[in-house]
Enzyme design. Structure first.
Site, PDB file in Angstrom:
ATOM      1  N   HIS A 136     -49.171 -10.957  23.966  1.00 29.40           N
ATOM      2  CA  HIS A 136     -49.663  -9.802  23.423  1.00 29.40           C
ATOM      3  C   HIS A 136     -51.396  -9.873  23.133  1.00 29.40           C
ATOM      4  O   HIS A 136     -51.916  -9.621  22.161  1.00 29.40           O
ATOM      5  CB  HIS A 136     -49.070  -9.796  22.159  1.00 29.40           C
ATOM      6  CG  HIS A 136     -49.051  -8.468  21.379  1.00 29.40           C
ATOM      7  ND1 HIS A 136     -48.047  -7.990  20.410  1.00 29.40           N
ATOM      8  CD2 HIS A 136     -50.150  -7.416  21.398  1.00 29.40           C
ATOM      9  CE1 HIS A 136     -48.474  -6.734  19.777  1.00 29.40           C
ATOM     10  NE2 HIS A 136     -49.725  -6.365  20.646  1.00 29.40           N
ATOM     11  N   GLU A 193     -42.011 -11.714  18.680  1.00 29.14           N
ATOM     12  CA  GLU A 193     -43.372 -12.459  18.864  1.00 29.14           C
ATOM     13  C   GLU A 193     -43.505 -13.579  17.841  1.00 29.14           C
ATOM     14  O   GLU A 193     -43.099 -13.062  16.620  1.00 29.14           O
ATOM     15  CB  GLU A 193     -44.531 -11.589  19.030  1.00 29.14           C
ATOM     16  CG  GLU A 193     -44.218 -10.607  20.346  1.00 29.14           C
ATOM     17  CD  GLU A 193     -45.661  -9.604  20.652  1.00 29.14           C
ATOM     18  OE1 GLU A 193     -46.010  -9.565  19.592  1.00 29.14           O
ATOM     19  OE2 GLU A 193     -45.140  -8.743  21.266  1.00 29.14           O
ATOM     20  N   LEU A 204     -47.201   9.049  27.618  1.00 24.96           N
ATOM     21  CA  LEU A 204     -48.605   9.547  28.071  1.00 24.96           C
ATOM     22  C   LEU A 204     -49.704   9.841  27.032  1.00 24.96           C
ATOM     23  O   LEU A 204     -49.873  10.998  26.846  1.00 24.96           O
ATOM     24  CB  LEU A 204     -48.405  10.848  29.148  1.00 24.96           C
ATOM     25  CG  LEU A 204     -49.835  10.860  30.048  1.00 24.96           C
ATOM     26  CD1 LEU A 204     -50.081   9.711  31.073  1.00 24.96           C
ATOM     27  CD2 LEU A 204     -49.820  12.216  30.683  1.00 24.96           C
ATOM     28  N   ARG A 223     -44.701  -2.039  22.965  1.00 25.51           N
ATOM     29  CA  ARG A 223     -43.908  -2.843  22.236  1.00 25.51           C
ATOM     30  C   ARG A 223     -42.890  -3.403  22.455  1.00 25.51           C
ATOM     31  O   ARG A 223     -42.196  -2.890  23.274  1.00 25.51           O
ATOM     32  CB  ARG A 223     -43.677  -2.184  20.877  1.00 25.51           C
ATOM     33  CG  ARG A 223     -44.681  -1.653  19.765  1.00 25.51           C
ATOM     34  CD  ARG A 223     -45.042  -3.077  19.089  1.00 25.51           C
ATOM     35  NE  ARG A 223     -46.330  -2.668  18.345  1.00 25.51           N
ATOM     36  CZ  ARG A 223     -47.498  -2.679  18.368  1.00 25.51           C
ATOM     37  NH1 ARG A 223     -47.893  -3.328  19.542  1.00 25.51           N
ATOM     38  NH2 ARG A 223     -48.414  -2.588  17.456  1.00 25.51           N
ATOM     39  N   ARG A 253     -52.854   8.001  24.471  1.00 20.44           N
ATOM     40  CA  ARG A 253     -54.424   7.504  24.873  1.00 20.44           C
ATOM     41  C   ARG A 253     -54.118   6.321  25.786  1.00 20.44           C
ATOM     42  O   ARG A 253     -54.582   6.480  26.879  1.00 20.44           O
ATOM     43  CB  ARG A 253     -54.793   6.931  23.545  1.00 20.44           C
ATOM     44  CG  ARG A 253     -55.266   7.903  22.520  1.00 20.44           C
ATOM     45  CD  ARG A 253     -55.749   7.590  21.392  1.00 20.44           C
ATOM     46  NE  ARG A 253     -54.793   6.836  20.579  1.00 20.44           N
ATOM     47  CZ  ARG A 253     -54.141   7.295  19.249  1.00 20.44           C
ATOM     48  NH1 ARG A 253     -54.696   8.323  18.710  1.00 20.44           N
ATOM     49  NH2 ARG A 253     -53.101   6.859  18.864  1.00 20.44           N
TER      50      ARG A 253
END
Ligand code: NAP
Ligand code: 8YV
Length: 312
Positions: A277, A259, A150, A230, A152
């Protein structure tokens, strides 16, 4: 003389324009072989990277005059911050300016997955509708949501979910004061309690593989996983197994372990929604991120206080 800057990641044209105007810009890959930068290395005073970059001590070791690493992204888990700080190299990132768009994408993934929007769109395009009704989907409003991290973005996600009347709980290392959501210290217990589990935590070693087979088991056959944090936070092999075997119902994923490569097994599954992403990739947010990267570079070279220094 313009300061020399080394760019090791693709950045938007807005930022390239600023960089080219105010700096002598060089480009290289983050994995530049030792010795390969020797012609420019002694001059490089700043490095521009992004949220996906891996900036190892081996690269920093090649840059004796480096003073600043400016990350185009809020996540800097790929930067060896300890090695940078040991050399007195400052690190900056782009917090806050992307929070709303990333939380919006989280909610979009959740809604798309639960309401089966991708499948419904394909159903209409394939003229299946005249042959019979589309299968039912899942409610979002008033369902239970668990947020992993929890911060931003997690808080912004929670605000959006609250507008849907969702019952919200969260886990993390610390209890957040002044929030109306329930704290659940155990990730597995949180997964067991909720319909949707949303990963909003940062990457790095401390969160690697947090969402493992045990947590997916606890989320259960009706549970849906969202990951906008992520890829490294989720054990991707365990997730694929869980999706294939119905251990969980589905997943909405913006981030992946390796990725831009997404495993064929994941791409073949019908119960996933995948985005590349792209949660912060809106014109407005890319502009704001570009401005912030430039403001940090400008502040550094003008001897002013950095706007958004990384503190750990
Ligand atoms: P932030 O405010 O620093 O929030 C990170 C949160 O992770 C903190 O609340 C922290 O909780 C939590 N966390 C740390 N360790 C944890 C653990 N073991 N279990 C559960 N939670 C844990 O950062 P932010 O601005 O919200 O950004 C979060 C992350 O989102 C970034 O680091 C980046 O990886 C990702 N991101 C992704 C995209 C995208 O395009 N998909 C875009 C931007 C950012 P505590 O405070 O309790 O430690
Ligand atoms: C970006 C991100 O897509 O901010 C982050 O941590 O992962 C994303 O906002 C990325 O930094 C741009 O490459």
């Amino acid at each position: 003389m313009k300061p020399h800057v080394l760019k090791v990641a693709h950045v938007p044209h807005f930022l390239d324009e600023h960089l080219n105007q105010h700096f002598q810009v060089h480009t290289a890959t983050q994995d530049a072989e030792p010795g390969s930068l020797s012609a420019i290395a002694p001059d490089i005073r700043a490095l521009v990277a992004n949220g996906e970059s891996t900036i190892r001590a081996t690269l920093l070791d090649q840059l004796p005059a480096l003073e600043l690493i400016a990350v185009f992204g809020v996540g800097y888990d790929g930067v060896d911050v300890a090695a940078a700080q040991a050399r007195g190299i400052a690190v900056t990132n782009t917090p806050d300016v992307l929070t709303d768009d990333v939380a919006d994408m989280g909610m979009a993934l959740l809604l798309t997955l639960a309401r089966r929007i991708v499948e419904a769109d394909a159903f209409v395009r394939a003229e299946q509708w005249p042959k019979g009704p589309f299968p039912w989907s899942r409610s979002v409003s008033r369902q239970k949501l668990g947020i992993v991290g929890l911060g931003r973005i997690g808080s912004a996600f929670a605000q959006r979910a609250a507008a849907f009347g969702m019952d919200i709980a969260y886990t993390g290392r610390t209890v957040k004061s002044g929030v109306p959501y329930r704290y659940q210290p155990s990730l597995a217990a949180l997964a067991e309690e909720v319909d949707f589990l949303a990963v909003c935590a940062h990457g790095g070693e401390s969160t690697r593989g947090l969402i493992d087979a045990k947590v997916l088991d606890a989320l259960g056959p009706q549970g849906l996983l969202i990951n906008i944090g992520r890829g490294s936070v989720v054990d991707e092999a365990a997730l694929i197994q869980a999706l294939q075997h119905g251990t969980i119902a589905g997943a909405g994923l913006d981030v992946f372990a390796h990725e831009p490569n997404v495993p064929a097994a994941l791409r073949a599954l019908p119960n996933v929604v995948l985005t590349p992403h792209a949660a912060s990739a809106t014109t407005q947010t890319r502009q704001a991120m570009s401005d912030l990267v430039y403001e940090n570079l400008a502040a550094h070279f003008a001897g002013r206080r950095l706007v958004t220094p990384v503190s750990n």
